[in-house]
Design a protein around this motif. Sequence first.
Motif, PDB file in Angstrom:
ATOM      1  N   MET A 188       0.845  -1.188   0.000  1.00 35.90           N
ATOM      2  CA  MET A 188       0.000   0.000   0.000  1.00 35.90           C
ATOM      3  C   MET A 188       0.884   1.243   0.000  1.00 35.90           C
ATOM      4  SD  MET A 188      -3.091   0.788   2.598  1.00 35.90           S
ATOM      5  CE  MET A 188      -3.469   2.449   3.045  1.00 35.90           C
ATOM      6  N   PRO A 189       0.610   2.194  -0.881  1.00 36.81           N
ATOM      7  CA  PRO A 189       1.471   3.372  -0.939  1.00 36.81           C
ATOM      8  C   PRO A 189       1.342   4.239   0.314  1.00 36.81           C
ATOM      9  CG  PRO A 189      -0.358   3.559  -2.503  1.00 36.81           C
ATOM     10  CD  PRO A 189      -0.440   2.201  -1.882  1.00 36.81           C
ATOM     11  N   VAL A 190       2.416   4.922   0.627  1.00 33.62           N
ATOM     12  CA  VAL A 190       2.435   5.854   1.746  1.00 33.62           C
ATOM     13  C   VAL A 190       2.057   7.231   1.200  1.00 33.62           C
ATOM     14  CG1 VAL A 190       3.894   6.945   3.490  1.00 33.62           C
ATOM     15  CG2 VAL A 190       4.222   4.526   2.916  1.00 33.62           C
ATOM     16  N   LEU A 191       1.148   7.911   1.902  1.00 37.21           N
ATOM     17  CA  LEU A 191       0.685   9.223   1.444  1.00 37.21           C
ATOM     18  C   LEU A 191       1.091  10.302   2.440  1.00 37.21           C
ATOM     19  CD1 LEU A 191      -1.079  10.756  -0.699  1.00 37.21           C
ATOM     20  CD2 LEU A 191      -2.962  10.501   0.928  1.00 37.21           C
ATOM     21  N   ILE A 192       1.759  11.327   1.955  1.00 36.24           N
ATOM     22  CA  ILE A 192       2.079  12.507   2.757  1.00 36.24           C
ATOM     23  C   ILE A 192       1.068  13.577   2.369  1.00 36.24           C
ATOM     24  CG2 ILE A 192       3.821  14.245   3.295  1.00 36.24           C
ATOM     25  CD1 ILE A 192       5.950  12.189   2.381  1.00 36.24           C
ATOM     26  N   ASP A 193       0.254  13.987   3.318  1.00 38.54           N
ATOM     27  CA  ASP A 193      -0.844  14.919   3.074  1.00 38.54           C
ATOM     28  C   ASP A 193      -0.402  16.342   3.415  1.00 38.54           C
ATOM     29  OD1 ASP A 193      -3.408  15.890   2.586  1.00 38.54           O
ATOM     30  OD2 ASP A 193      -4.142  15.353   4.582  1.00 38.54           O
ATOM     31  N   THR A 194      -0.321  17.201   2.415  1.00 36.07           N
ATOM     32  CA  THR A 194       0.155  18.569   2.635  1.00 36.07           C
ATOM     33  C   THR A 194      -0.831  19.595   2.080  1.00 36.07           C
ATOM     34  OG1 THR A 194       1.384  18.748   0.554  1.00 36.07           O
ATOM     35  CG2 THR A 194       2.563  17.787   2.438  1.00 36.07           C
ATOM     36  N   VAL A 195      -0.662  20.812   2.554  1.00 37.36           N
ATOM     37  CA  VAL A 195      -1.437  21.953   2.084  1.00 37.36           C
ATOM     38  C   VAL A 195      -0.434  23.032   1.691  1.00 37.36           C
ATOM     39  CG1 VAL A 195      -3.131  23.704   2.756  1.00 37.36           C
ATOM     40  CG2 VAL A 195      -3.377  21.366   3.584  1.00 37.36           C
ATOM     41  N   ALA A 196      -0.698  23.739   0.577  1.00 34.73           N
ATOM     42  CA  ALA A 196       0.260  24.730   0.078  1.00 34.73           C
ATOM     43  C   ALA A 196      -0.443  26.037  -0.277  1.00 34.73           C
ATOM     44  CB  ALA A 196       0.995  24.181  -1.134  1.00 34.73           C
ATOM     45  N   TRP A 197       0.306  27.126  -0.142  1.00 37.19           N
ATOM     46  CA  TRP A 197      -0.176  28.478  -0.416  1.00 37.19           C
ATOM     47  C   TRP A 197       0.355  28.934  -1.761  1.00 37.19           C
ATOM     48  CZ3 TRP A 197       2.222  33.549   1.524  1.00 37.19           C
ATOM     49  CH2 TRP A 197       1.336  34.632   1.323  1.00 37.19           C
ATOM     50  N   VAL A 198      -0.539  29.187  -2.690  1.00 41.13           N
ATOM     51  CA  VAL A 198      -0.170  29.664  -4.021  1.00 41.13           C
ATOM     52  C   VAL A 198      -0.242  31.189  -4.000  1.00 41.13           C
ATOM     53  CG1 VAL A 198      -0.724  29.591  -6.479  1.00 41.13           C
ATOM     54  CG2 VAL A 198      -1.111  27.566  -5.049  1.00 41.13           C
ATOM     55  N   ARG A 199       0.917  31.827  -3.901  1.00 45.21           N
ATOM     56  CA  ARG A 199       0.967  33.294  -3.864  1.00 45.21           C
ATOM     57  C   ARG A 199       1.618  33.782  -5.153  1.00 45.21           C
ATOM     58  NH1 ARG A 199      -1.918  37.385  -2.313  1.00 45.21           N
ATOM     59  NH2 ARG A 199      -0.754  39.201  -2.993  1.00 45.21           N
ATOM     60  N   MET A 200       0.807  34.395  -6.015  1.00 46.38           N
ATOM     61  CA  MET A 200       1.274  34.887  -7.308  1.00 46.38           C
ATOM     62  C   MET A 200       1.420  36.410  -7.257  1.00 46.38           C
ATOM     63  SD  MET A 200       1.293  32.038  -9.104  1.00 46.38           S
ATOM     64  CE  MET A 200       1.685  32.811 -10.671  1.00 46.38           C
ATOM     65  N   GLU A 201       2.513  36.918  -7.814  1.00 50.31           N
ATOM     66  CA  GLU A 201       2.690  38.364  -7.993  1.00 50.31           C
ATOM     67  C   GLU A 201       3.473  38.582  -9.284  1.00 50.31           C
ATOM     68  OE1 GLU A 201       4.173  40.554  -4.608  1.00 50.31           O
ATOM     69  OE2 GLU A 201       2.708  39.624  -3.262  1.00 50.31           O
ATOM     70  N   ASN A 202       2.936  39.434 -10.141  1.00 49.82           N
ATOM     71  CA  ASN A 202       3.615  39.788 -11.396  1.00 49.82           C
ATOM     72  C   ASN A 202       4.019  38.570 -12.212  1.00 49.82           C
ATOM     73  OD1 ASN A 202       3.491  42.591 -10.704  1.00 49.82           O
ATOM     74  ND2 ASN A 202       5.213  42.241  -9.321  1.00 49.82           N
ATOM     75  N   GLY A 203       3.136  37.564 -12.257  1.00 52.84           N
ATOM     76  CA  GLY A 203       3.399  36.388 -13.063  1.00 52.84           C
ATOM     77  C   GLY A 203       4.404  35.415 -12.472  1.00 52.84           C
ATOM     78  N   ARG A 204       4.750  35.626 -11.218  1.00 52.61           N
ATOM     79  CA  ARG A 204       5.698  34.732 -10.544  1.00 52.61           C
ATOM     80  C   ARG A 204       5.041  34.146  -9.293  1.00 52.61           C
ATOM     81  NH1 ARG A 204      10.787  35.340 -12.697  1.00 52.61           N
ATOM     82  NH2 ARG A 204      11.016  37.145 -14.023  1.00 52.61           N
ATOM     83  N   ILE A 205       5.562  32.998  -8.844  1.00 53.36           N
ATOM     84  CA  ILE A 205       5.019  32.315  -7.671  1.00 53.36           C
ATOM     85  C   ILE A 205       6.047  32.316  -6.547  1.00 53.36           C
ATOM     86  CG2 ILE A 205       5.760  30.034  -8.503  1.00 53.36           C
ATOM     87  CD1 ILE A 205       3.112  28.949  -7.233  1.00 53.36           C
ATOM     88  N   LEU A 206       5.564  32.529  -5.343  1.00 53.75           N
ATOM     89  CA  LEU A 206       6.435  32.544  -4.177  1.00 53.75           C
ATOM     90  C   LEU A 206       6.832  31.121  -3.796  1.00 53.75           C
ATOM     91  CD1 LEU A 206       7.734  34.203  -1.888  1.00 53.75           C
ATOM     92  CD2 LEU A 206       5.605  33.886  -0.592  1.00 53.75           C
ATOM     93  N   CYS A 207       8.133  30.900  -3.615  1.00 57.79           N
ATOM     94  CA  CYS A 207       8.661  29.609  -3.183  1.00 57.79           C
ATOM     95  C   CYS A 207       9.623  29.851  -2.022  1.00 57.79           C
ATOM     96  CB  CYS A 207       9.391  28.910  -4.327  1.00 57.79           C
ATOM     97  SG  CYS A 207       8.285  28.395  -5.654  1.00 57.79           S
ATOM     98  N   ALA A 208       9.855  28.805  -1.236  1.00 56.61           N
ATOM     99  CA  ALA A 208      10.736  28.919  -0.075  1.00 56.61           C
ATOM    100  C   ALA A 208      11.608  27.673   0.011  1.00 56.61           C
ATOM    101  CB  ALA A 208       9.902  29.068   1.194  1.00 56.61           C
ATOM    102  N   ARG A 209      12.839  27.895   0.479  1.00 55.18           N
ATOM    103  CA  ARG A 209      13.769  26.772   0.682  1.00 55.18           C
ATOM    104  C   ARG A 209      13.978  26.584   2.181  1.00 55.18           C
ATOM    105  NH1 ARG A 209      19.090  26.295   1.375  1.00 55.18           N
ATOM    106  NH2 ARG A 209      19.524  28.445   0.811  1.00 55.18           N
ATOM    107  N   PRO A 210      13.470  25.467   2.726  1.00 52.87           N
ATOM    108  CA  PRO A 210      13.631  25.214   4.163  1.00 52.87           C
ATOM    109  C   PRO A 210      15.097  25.011   4.537  1.00 52.87           C
ATOM    110  CG  PRO A 210      11.955  23.773   3.202  1.00 52.87           C
ATOM    111  CD  PRO A 210      12.679  24.438   2.070  1.00 52.87           C
ATOM    112  N   LYS A 211      15.410  25.276   5.803  1.00 49.48           N
ATOM    113  CA  LYS A 211      16.767  25.066   6.307  1.00 49.48           C
ATOM    114  C   LYS A 211      17.210  23.632   6.033  1.00 49.48           C
ATOM    115  CE  LYS A 211      17.504  28.528   9.812  1.00 49.48           C
ATOM    116  NZ  LYS A 211      17.947  29.442   8.790  1.00 49.48           N
ATOM    117  N   GLY A 212      18.436  23.489   5.534  1.00 48.83           N
ATOM    118  CA  GLY A 212      19.012  22.178   5.327  1.00 48.83           C
ATOM    119  C   GLY A 212      18.541  21.457   4.068  1.00 48.83           C
ATOM    120  N   LYS A 213      17.704  22.107   3.265  1.00 46.75           N
ATOM    121  CA  LYS A 213      17.204  21.468   2.032  1.00 46.75           C
ATOM    122  C   LYS A 213      17.882  22.106   0.822  1.00 46.75           C
ATOM    123  CE  LYS A 213      13.800  19.149   4.093  1.00 46.75           C
ATOM    124  NZ  LYS A 213      13.480  17.763   4.011  1.00 46.75           N
TER     125      LYS A 213
END
Length: 133
Positions: free
Chosen positions: A1-26
């Motif tokens: 049975m596959p393992v499922l990671i359930d996440t929620v994400a914020w789509v923040r668009m400005e001037n045709g670009r999307i906000l992204c973040a790099r967590p510490k250590g990633k």
Amino acid sequence: MPVLIDTVAWVRMENGRILCARPKGKDIFYIPGGKRENGETDLQTLLREVEEELTVTVVPSTVIHAGTYEAQAHGHPDGVVVRMSCYYGDYRGTLAASSEIDEMAWFSYGDRSLVPPVDQLLFDDLHAMGELI
């Protein structure tokens, strides 16, 4: 049975670009958000995660579902799938990287290779709709 990671994400668009973040250590950027905690709704998860990562408050009355995506989870064994429920929403405050985040960036479609597979599906849809340049 596959393992499922359930996440929620914020789509923040400005001037045709999307906000992204790099967590510490990633070495990869993500759409801001994270895993649901026990019993949390999508909205509760969204509000908590965005405040924890980017020090702003998403305005609940502005939150709109943008789509739900599933793909192989980055950095996990085969068969581990991440489900990302994505939401648009306005915010109050000043965007800033919290102690959990090393870097924030505004990505265009050309930056698609810098995000994991599930985020790439969102990038494809946003680009096809003309929202992501």
